[in-house]
Structures are given as structure tokens and as C-alpha cells.
Design a protein around this motif. Structure first.
Motif, PDB file in Angstrom:
ATOM      1  N   ILE A   7     -26.361   9.908  -5.489  1.00  9.08           N
ATOM      2  CA  ILE A   7     -25.748  11.567  -6.444  1.00  9.08           C
ATOM      3  C   ILE A   7     -26.598  11.909  -7.000  1.00  9.08           C
ATOM      4  O   ILE A   7     -26.211  13.420  -6.850  1.00  9.08           O
ATOM      5  CB  ILE A   7     -24.547  10.611  -7.728  1.00  9.08           C
ATOM      6  CG1 ILE A   7     -23.768  10.053  -7.221  1.00  9.08           C
ATOM      7  CG2 ILE A   7     -24.683  11.592  -8.754  1.00  9.08           C
ATOM      8  CD1 ILE A   7     -23.762   8.730  -8.709  1.00  9.08           C
ATOM      9  N   LEU A  32     -23.247  14.701 -10.021  1.00  9.80           N
ATOM     10  CA  LEU A  32     -21.727  14.091 -10.729  1.00  9.80           C
ATOM     11  C   LEU A  32     -20.183  14.789 -11.304  1.00  9.80           C
ATOM     12  O   LEU A  32     -19.686  14.795 -11.011  1.00  9.80           O
ATOM     13  CB  LEU A  32     -22.145  13.335 -12.141  1.00  9.80           C
ATOM     14  CG  LEU A  32     -23.131  12.027 -11.862  1.00  9.80           C
ATOM     15  CD1 LEU A  32     -23.591  11.602 -13.667  1.00  9.80           C
ATOM     16  CD2 LEU A  32     -21.678  10.847 -11.932  1.00  9.80           C
ATOM     17  N   TYR A  80     -21.375  14.177  -3.563  1.00 10.68           N
ATOM     18  CA  TYR A  80     -21.657  12.316  -2.929  1.00 10.68           C
ATOM     19  C   TYR A  80     -20.317  11.636  -2.485  1.00 10.68           C
ATOM     20  O   TYR A  80     -20.745  10.103  -1.662  1.00 10.68           O
ATOM     21  CB  TYR A  80     -22.627  12.028  -4.330  1.00 10.68           C
ATOM     22  CG  TYR A  80     -21.822  11.291  -5.288  1.00 10.68           C
ATOM     23  CD1 TYR A  80     -20.835   9.904  -4.955  1.00 10.68           C
ATOM     24  CD2 TYR A  80     -21.117  12.068  -6.130  1.00 10.68           C
ATOM     25  CE1 TYR A  80     -20.226   9.559  -6.486  1.00 10.68           C
ATOM     26  CE2 TYR A  80     -20.633  12.006  -7.770  1.00 10.68           C
ATOM     27  CZ  TYR A  80     -20.221  10.576  -7.473  1.00 10.68           C
ATOM     28  OH  TYR A  80     -19.125  10.406  -8.300  1.00 10.68           O
ATOM     29  N   VAL A 109     -13.448   7.311  -3.935  1.00  8.72           N
ATOM     30  CA  VAL A 109     -14.170   7.544  -4.858  1.00  8.72           C
ATOM     31  C   VAL A 109     -13.784   9.582  -5.379  1.00  8.72           C
ATOM     32  O   VAL A 109     -12.953   9.754  -6.735  1.00  8.72           O
ATOM     33  CB  VAL A 109     -15.605   7.725  -5.481  1.00  8.72           C
ATOM     34  CG1 VAL A 109     -16.407   8.996  -6.682  1.00  8.72           C
ATOM     35  CG2 VAL A 109     -15.848   6.616  -5.039  1.00  8.72           C
TER      36      VAL A 109
END
Lengths: 91, 500
Positions: B287, B323, B328, B333
Motif C-alpha cells: 500500500i 490507500l 496497489y 480490491v
């Protein structure tokens, strides 16, 4: 991650079943407060276990983010499930 | 706790949410779409559909094309094509026209034959620049993020039965249903909402709160930039011509050192004896991005500096920035970000509708009517305006001059027309019509895609068509809900209370 997501779902169902409104939707008898608390605690224990499974091994940070997102979706699904459940009980 | 604390927080929640709500709705929706910025870009440029792309090959091809066509530019910035993006992105400056940005074919390095479109970058830029000149759009976005953070925190305080109501949704109960939907969407994705608001404000913090940094660096922005980017090599042009050394050995060295692949190629003073080639490592599954760079002397190709960022302060910032941008993230996700983003937009939308629902029993005044019309124009209008961009991408002729500008104009003209429509039309009818319009606009995306012969039925490209179909279904469902006389928070312009 799949195992973590699957084990989180019954956890959320138990937590939801332990809240007064949803408990009333599930059962015609009023659940005692202690039983509801027990349901919630079981649910949280399962969620903790699920979190442990999700963050074991490599790529921990990404799995943690994925786990948080997944339980959010599952919570919405459970809320809609209880909505449908309480509606069918009323009819 | 003071007895009037919670009502004060409720008041602050209502108003901080309302004042920036329409802007936040558009920002949230654009940000949600920009999670798949590269994939939307690939969909928007079907001509550039290619094979498996190697970043080093794409980077070398782009440098070769720029050497021939932008030799006089003082700098080139290239993001080579990779597994997610089938085109390379290049920015350079021109003395006559200013900055130029082009998407280049991964194999030839040329922009020829590729339609001029912003693709997913339109949503990405709109998300934080709002199509306003620097720095006003960014300042406005950062301020909106701060207001959203305030609304979230006050909302948590105001929501007295946060746990008891966690799983509660009671449909067909008017204002109660809107409140349940608002709470459910807010609470289930609360970690995401808090994270995205906080990191959103933080990424632009130097613009809205520059005083700390300016004070630490005694008002010298150059010193701040040097401290933030120590790998940047500042070599002024000498004016002596010198050919750039072959880029391939430099890329090979970067590939050997960078585990995560290549993200960016920056070339300062190309064609000059003082040329510097800087290669930036791609972000990987971590991240926090610890940017690693290699700098080469342009004429000789000799490695002159290597920098690997490990400073704790920068690392914390990088984690928070990472984030927010989700670079990432792998595909699952990203989809979670997308769904949470949709939940955020829906939470803002239901919050705006709730504001009018709460005041339905009162005699509608001018403010109520204004909010109602703006709700229509933004909540129902924004998806249609965004669909207009996607449709313009397919419908405008590929060779049209200033095509990028026409695509953007299509969005803002549509938006303006819908706001005017919302202002003059009776709200009860306008909701139905705009929801049906949104469903039709989304339905038109895959149809126009297929009709123009641009459709490529492979994932992830066809995901754009599939998501448009899902949105069309949601719009049609919402329109059916309104038509069935569900109690939407609507009042007539005559001051009468109505149930629709």
C-alpha cells in the motif's frame, strides 16, 4: 481471502440476529437480552476469526482492506435479508 | 455531555452535508469511476487494442517517437503501457501551444490512428480538479473533503442508535426509509468513507494548509520541493546539442533493479548535453509506495544517482496516498473500492434527499425549492452527464479537431441543460423523466459501442458495457419505484404538500 469472507458472513448474521429489531423479525418469542448478547458475542468471535484468517500470510495490508470492504458488503446483504424476512413474516 | 450537544451535531451534520453535498456527489461518482481509469481509457481507445504489452518496449517506442516529434521540448514525461493500459501516456511542452498530452500506441509509440480522448482520465481529473484552473479546483475538492469528514464525524455523534439500527432498512415508510438507507450505506462502509475523506483532504493538504510547511522551510517552496523529491536532479540546459544515448540499456538496468516494473520515464533537456533520464519504479502490491528512482546521464547513459525512499514521514504519507488512489489494489480490491464508492455516492444522494424529506411537512420556501431542484440536477443529472461523455467518445468523429474539448463540453452542456430542466419542470415529473433518461443513456452505451463497431467482447473492456447495463437497470428500477408513487421527497412549486 475467500475463506475469510465466507466465515465473516455467519458472524455478521449472528451479530444482526443479536440486535433487538432483527431478533424480533426472526422469532415470534421475544429473545432474552442475555441470549441476544450471546448471539452478538458469537458473531464477533467469528468475525475476529475471519479477520485472523484474512491477515495470515503474505500481502497482509491488502487483505485487511479487502476484508473491511467485504464485510461492509455482507452487512448490506444481511440488512436486506432481514428486511425481506420481516416483510414475509408480516404477510 | 451538554444536553444540546447531539442536536448541535445533527444541525452541523445537516448543513455541512448539504452545502457541499452536490459537489461531493459528483466528486464521489467521478472518483468511483476513476478506480478503473486505465480500463475505461482502453475502452475509450479501441484502436489501440493490442497484445500483451511490455512496459520497457512501450517506453522505448515512446522515447523514439518523441525524439523525432518533440525534440525541442525541454522535458518529456512518459507512463509506458503496461498490463492494465494498452497505450503509453506522454506529456511534453511546446513553446507555441503549451503542454501537450497524447496517448501513444504501445508498439509504434505514435499517437496516429488513436482517437484523441481523455478516456478514464476525464473522471480522474474531474475528481480533484473539477475542470477548474490550478489551484482552484484542487482547493475546492480538498475543502469539500474536509466538509465531508466533518459531516461523517458529526453524523456518527448524531446517530444515537448506531448499533441497534446497524442492519435496519424499512422500505416504503417515507422519510424513515430514506434515513434507514442513508444510515445503512453510511455505517456499513464507514471505514471506507472515513478513509477516503481523510486521505482525500490529506493529499491536497499543502494547498489548503500550506503554512506549516512554509514556516518550516522559511517560505522557500524550492527548498520544500528539494526535500520532498531528493531524487530530482536539477541540471540546467547547456545549449550544446548531444544525442540521447540508447534508452534500452537504461530500461534493462531499471528492470533488473525494480521488482515491481517501470512506472514512469522522465527526460529533462532531451537532445542537450545536460540531459537527464529518470526512471521511476511501478507501484506493487504494497500500500505504501516507496518510490525508487534511477537517474542516468542522457548523452552517455551512465547511472548517476539511485534513490530509494524510506523516510518515515514520507512513508506515512505514501501509505495514506496509496490507500486513496488504490493503485496497489488487484482487481477484486478495485471492485470493492468501486462498490464502496457507489455506496458513498448513494449515501450522499440519500442524505440530500433526506434534507428535503425532513422539511416536507413544512410549507416549502425558496431554499427548500432550490435544494429540491439542485438535488434533481445533480443526483439524477450527474450520471446522465457522465454517460454523455462516454457516448460522445463513441459518437464524435475520431478525426474531429479539438476532439478532447468537445467530449468535455458534451458533459457540461448536458449537465447545464439538466439543471435548467430541473429548474423549470415540476419535480414529481422531472424525477421520473430524469431517471428514465439516465437509464436510457446508460443503456445506449453498449448499444452505441456495438453499433459503431468498436465493441471488443473481452474482459476487462466489456466490463464498461456491463456496468453501464447495470446502471441502466438501477435507473429503470428507480424510475419504476417513483412511478409506483413511492414517497420521494418531492413538493410542488405551489406550496402544497404532495405525496407522489
Amino acid at each position: 481471502m475467500m475463506i475469510a469472507a465466507l466465515s465473516a458472513l455467519p458472524g455478521i448474521l449472528l451479530v444482526a440476529a443479536g440486535t433487538p429489531r432483527q431478533a424480533a423479525a426472526l422469532s415470534s418469542h421475544r429473545l432474552h437480552q442475555a441470549r441476544r448478547r450471546a448471539l452478538r458475542l458469537d458473531g464477533f468471535a467469528l468475525l475476529l476469526l475471519s479477520l485472523g484468517v484474512a491477515t495470515t500470510g503474505a500481502d497482509r495490508a491488502r487483505h485487511l482492506v479487502a476484508w473491511i470492504g467485504t464485510i461492509g458488503l455482507e452487512a448490506v446483504a444481511v440488512a436486506l435479508l432481514f428486511t425481506a424476512g420481516s416483510r414475509s413474516r408480516r404477510t | 455531555m451538554k444536553p444540546d450537544f447531539r442536536p448541535s451535531m445533527t444541525w452541523l451534520h445537516d448543513w455541512s452535508g448539504l452545502v457541499v453535498g452536490w459537489l461531493l456527489f459528483a466528486i464521489a461518482l467521478a472518483g468511483t469511476l476513476s478506480v478503473f481509469r486505465e480500463e475505461i481509457g482502453d475502452w475509450a481507445r479501441p484502436e489501440a487494442s493490442c497484445c500483451t504489452v511490455d512496459s520497457a518496449d512501450a517506453g522505448a517506442a515512446a522515447v523514439a517517437w518523441l525524439s523525432a516529434h518533440a525534440a525541442s521540448s525541454p522535458s518529456w514525461f512518459i507512463q509506458p503501457a503496461d498490463a492494465r493500459s494498452g497505450t503509453s501516456y506522454a506529456v511534453w511542452s511546446d513553446a507555441r501551444t503549451g503542454y501537450i498530452q497524447k496517448w501513444l500506441d504501445a508498439r509504434s509509440g505514435s499517437p496516429d490512428g488513436i482517437r484523441d480522448t481523455l478516456g478514464g482520465d476525464f473522471f480522474y481529473r474531474l475528481h480533484f480538479e473539477l475542470q477548474l484552473p490550478y489551484p482552484w479546483g484542487r482547493i475546492l475538492s480538498a475543502s469539500a473533503a474536509l466538509a465531508m469528514l466533518l459531516a461523517l464525524l458529526t453524523g456518527i455523534v448524531a446517530h444515537r442508535r448506531i448499533f441497534v439500527d446497524f442492519f435496519t432498512f424499512r422500505p416504503r415508510k417515507g422519510q424513515r426509509s430514506w434515513l434507514d438507507a442513508h444510515n445503512l450505506l453510511a455505517v456499513t462502509a464507514l471505514p471506507f468513507h472515513l478513509m477516503i475523506a481523510f486521505t482525500g483532504a490529506l493529499t491536497l493538504a499543502t494547498l489548503i494548509m500550506p503554512w506549516g510547511a512554509m514556516s518550516a522551510y522559511r517560505g522557500d517552496p524550492t527548498a520544500l520541493t528539494r526535500a520532498l523529491y531528493p531524487a530530482a536532479i536539477d541540471r540546467p540546459a547547456t545549449g550544446r546539442r548531444a544525442a540521447l544515448a540508447p534508452i534500452r540499456p537504461m530500461l534493462a538496468e531499471a528492470e533488473r533493479r525494480f521488482a515491481g516494473g517501470l512506472y514512469q520515464i522522465n527526460i529533462v533537456n532531451p537532445g542537450d548535453a545536460a540531459a537527464v533520464v529518470t526512471l521511476v519504479r511501478a507501484e506493487d502490491a504494497r500500500i505504501g509506495v516507496e518510490a525508487e528512482t534511477l537517474s542516468f546521464d542522457g548523452p552517455s547513459g551512465r547511472l548517476i544517482a539511485a534513490h530509494d525512499e524510506h523516510r518515515p514521514g514520507v512513508a506515512i504519507y505514501d501509505v495514506l496516498y496509496g490507500l486513496h488512489t488504490a493503485r496497489y489494489a488487484d482487481t477484486p480490491v478495485r471492485w470493492l473500492y468501486f462498490v464502496s464508492g457507489v455506496a458513498l455516492a448513494a449515501m450522499i444522494g440519500t442524505g440530500l434527499l433526506l434534507w428535503t424529506a425532513k422539511r416536507r411537512r413544512q410549507r416549502p420556501d425558496a431554499a427548500h425549492r432550490l435544494v429540491e431542484r439542485l438535488n434533481l440536477g445533480f443526483v439524477a443529472g450527474t450520471p446522465i452527464a457522465f454517460a454523455a461523455f462516454v457516448l460522445a467518445n463513441r459518437l464524435l468523429p475520431p478525426g474531429l479537431a479539438h476532439r478532447v474539448d468537445w467530449e468535455v463540453r458534451a458533459v457540461f452542456w448536458t449537465w447545464a441543460a439538466l439543471l435548467v430542466f430541473a429548474a423549470i419542470r415540476r419535480p414529481a415529473r422531472a424525477w421520473t423523466e430524469l431517471l428514465i433518461g439516465g437509464a436510457l443513456a446508460c443503456l445506449a452505451i453498449p448499444l452505441v459501442d456495438a453499433a459503431t463497431g468498436s465493441a471488443i467482447w473481452t474482459m476487462p473492456r466489456s466490463a464498461v458495457d456491463l456496468v453501464a447495463l447495470v446502471f441502466a437497470g438501477v435507473g429503470a428500477g428507480a424510475a419504476a419505484f417513483v412511478i409506483r408513487r413511492a414517497p420521494l421527497p418531492i413538493a410542488t412549486g405551489t406550496g402544497r404538500r404532495t405525496t407522489t
